[in-house]
Scaffold this active site. Structure first.
Site, PDB file in Angstrom:
ATOM      1  N   LYS A 139     -83.075  32.348 -49.148  1.00  0.00           N
ATOM      2  CA  LYS A 139     -82.897  31.545 -50.357  1.00  0.00           C
ATOM      3  C   LYS A 139     -81.406  31.456 -50.633  1.00  0.00           C
ATOM      4  O   LYS A 139     -80.699  32.460 -50.536  1.00  0.00           O
ATOM      5  CB  LYS A 139     -83.600  32.205 -51.549  1.00  0.00           C
ATOM      6  CG  LYS A 139     -83.508  31.410 -52.847  1.00  0.00           C
ATOM      7  CD  LYS A 139     -84.097  32.201 -54.015  1.00  0.00           C
ATOM      8  CE  LYS A 139     -84.163  31.357 -55.276  1.00  0.00           C
ATOM      9  NZ  LYS A 139     -84.475  32.162 -56.481  1.00  0.00           N
ATOM     10  N   HIS A 192     -86.495  40.467 -62.865  1.00  0.00           N
ATOM     11  CA  HIS A 192     -87.675  40.486 -61.991  1.00  0.00           C
ATOM     12  C   HIS A 192     -87.488  41.556 -60.915  1.00  0.00           C
ATOM     13  O   HIS A 192     -86.388  42.028 -60.683  1.00  0.00           O
ATOM     14  CB  HIS A 192     -87.869  39.114 -61.314  1.00  0.00           C
ATOM     15  CG  HIS A 192     -86.788  38.785 -60.331  1.00  0.00           C
ATOM     16  ND1 HIS A 192     -85.496  38.470 -60.713  1.00  0.00           N
ATOM     17  CD2 HIS A 192     -86.783  38.782 -58.969  1.00  0.00           C
ATOM     18  CE1 HIS A 192     -84.760  38.259 -59.632  1.00  0.00           C
ATOM     19  NE2 HIS A 192     -85.507  38.447 -58.569  1.00  0.00           N
ATOM     20  N   ASP A 243     -88.526  41.986 -56.692  1.00  0.00           N
ATOM     21  CA  ASP A 243     -88.854  41.089 -55.570  1.00  0.00           C
ATOM     22  C   ASP A 243     -90.227  41.427 -55.006  1.00  0.00           C
ATOM     23  O   ASP A 243     -90.571  42.591 -54.834  1.00  0.00           O
ATOM     24  CB  ASP A 243     -87.791  41.208 -54.468  1.00  0.00           C
ATOM     25  CG  ASP A 243     -86.425  40.689 -54.928  1.00  0.00           C
ATOM     26  OD1 ASP A 243     -86.374  39.971 -55.951  1.00  0.00           O
ATOM     27  OD2 ASP A 243     -85.416  41.004 -54.263  1.00  0.00           O
ATOM     28  N   HIS A 296     -83.931  43.506 -61.589  1.00  0.00           N
ATOM     29  CA  HIS A 296     -82.571  42.942 -61.582  1.00  0.00           C
ATOM     30  C   HIS A 296     -82.594  41.520 -62.135  1.00  0.00           C
ATOM     31  O   HIS A 296     -83.644  40.902 -62.280  1.00  0.00           O
ATOM     32  CB  HIS A 296     -81.978  42.969 -60.165  1.00  0.00           C
ATOM     33  CG  HIS A 296     -82.803  42.234 -59.144  1.00  0.00           C
ATOM     34  ND1 HIS A 296     -84.004  42.711 -58.667  1.00  0.00           N
ATOM     35  CD2 HIS A 296     -82.601  41.039 -58.509  1.00  0.00           C
ATOM     36  CE1 HIS A 296     -84.506  41.862 -57.782  1.00  0.00           C
ATOM     37  NE2 HIS A 296     -83.680  40.840 -57.677  1.00  0.00           N
TER      38      HIS A 296
END
Length: 335
Positions: free
Chosen positions: A202, A221, A223, A277
């Site tokens: 990404k 969020h 991962d 994070h």
């Protein structure tokens, strides 16, 4: 329906010195209010070239238990390979808008790949200050070149060379993480999908923002994946939640930032922590980052490793195939 890109909104916002209301976070999330400004411990930095590999494994395990994130230096990924990856990604985002739109995620598509704007589903209708490009870079059977920019012409080669070197770094990390749990070196990689692990790149592009105090580039969020290996540009912005505080990650030139993802937390039965994070943005410069998410194949089932579970330490997580896990998380459903 045409999607409004943050890059275009940013150009107008810099003229007016304001940002649209849908980008203003609630006070409990605004970086100016919530970032901790006192002395804080630094995210661990680990030298992967240390000849004492047992020490490396111990340091990685400790960081993964305490922080869920660490930076690695002397990792074996050549500087020029990282520089080329960054150059072609930056060049793509500087192309005219209509050229970037050729790679747009198809409307209504269930797939994640392509150029786009909003990824996180926000319950209060707020938007993050970021545009992105997603595409898989490994294994070859998963690659869809439709979403790889043809301009700049060196984009494909830069990404293929990066993917080749990155896999070597990933193998080192999986081995150290396994050894740190007292397991054989191959266990965590195999538990994440082995040679079928999918590498999803990404590019996050956070345009300059006149009010970085009020907005976020990426909301808080963890991962979904097993591991995230991230290359940042020189504009800081990554923040980690530790001891009930949001703290800034220090920029270290040529370091790779490693996030423990949900699947490693599950495999380790909670010994390793998936890191919470978020990303802030900058007033004067575009911040860009290149995370690669190492994901199990869609149908691959991940659960706590049997070697780490017993009567005193029962499984804390359900075994689940990755596709179902990701669907529940993306739609904010219980796991």
């Amino acid at each position: 329906m045409e999607v409004e890109r943050v890059q275009a909104i940013a150009s107008l916002s810099l003229i007016t010195d304001t940002i649209p209301a849908e980008f203003i976070r609630p006070e409990k999330e605004q970086p100016a209010i919530t970032t901790f400004r006192g002395p804080v411990p630094e995210i661990p930095t680990i030298d992967l070239s240390d000849p004492d590999q047992e020490k490396v494994a111990r340091s990685i395990a400790e960081a993964s238990k305490e922080w869920g994130i660490f930076q690695v230096v002397n990792h074996g990924l050549p500087t020029d390979v990282i520089t080329k990856l960054q150059a072609v990604g930056k060049e793509f985002f500087e192309l005219p808008q209509e050229e970037k739109e050729l790679y747009a995620k198809l409307p209504g598509s269930q797939g994640i790949e392509g150029y786009g704007t909003k990824f996180q589903k926000d319950l209060d209708g707020k938007k993050p200050w970021v545009d992105h490009l997603f595409h898989r870079i490994w294994p070859p059977s998963c690659i869809n070149y439709q979403f790889w920019p043809k301009n700049p012409p060196s984009y494909r080669e830069a990404n293929e060379v990066y993917a080749k070197h990155l896999r070597e770094v990933a193998d080192k990390l999986f081995t150290s993480l396994s050894l740190g749990l007292g397991l054989e070196g191959h266990v965590l990689k195999e538990g994440s999908g082995g040679d079928d692990i999918v590498y999803l790149l990404k590019i996050n592009y956070y345009p300059p923002c006149p009010r970085p105090d009020l907005t976020l580039g990426v909301l808080a969020h963890t991962d979904f994946c097993s591991l995230t290996i991230l290359v940042p540009n020189e504009v800081p912005g990554l923040q980690v939640f530790k001891d009930d505080r949001w703290i800034d990650a220090k920029y270290i030139p040529n370091a790779l930032i490693i996030h423990i993802g949900d699947q490693i937390e599950i495999l380790s039965n909670g010994v390793y922590k998936s890191v919470l994070h978020r990303s802030t943005v900058d007033k004067g410069k575009a911040r860009i980052s290149w995370p690669v998410f190492l994901e199990p194949p869609a149908e691959f089932v991940v659960g706590p490793l049997p070697q780490l579970v017993n009567e005193e330490n029962p499984p804390k997580y359900k075994a689940k195939n990755f596709k179902d896990y990701a669907y529940c998380k993306l739609n904010k459903l219980p796991q």
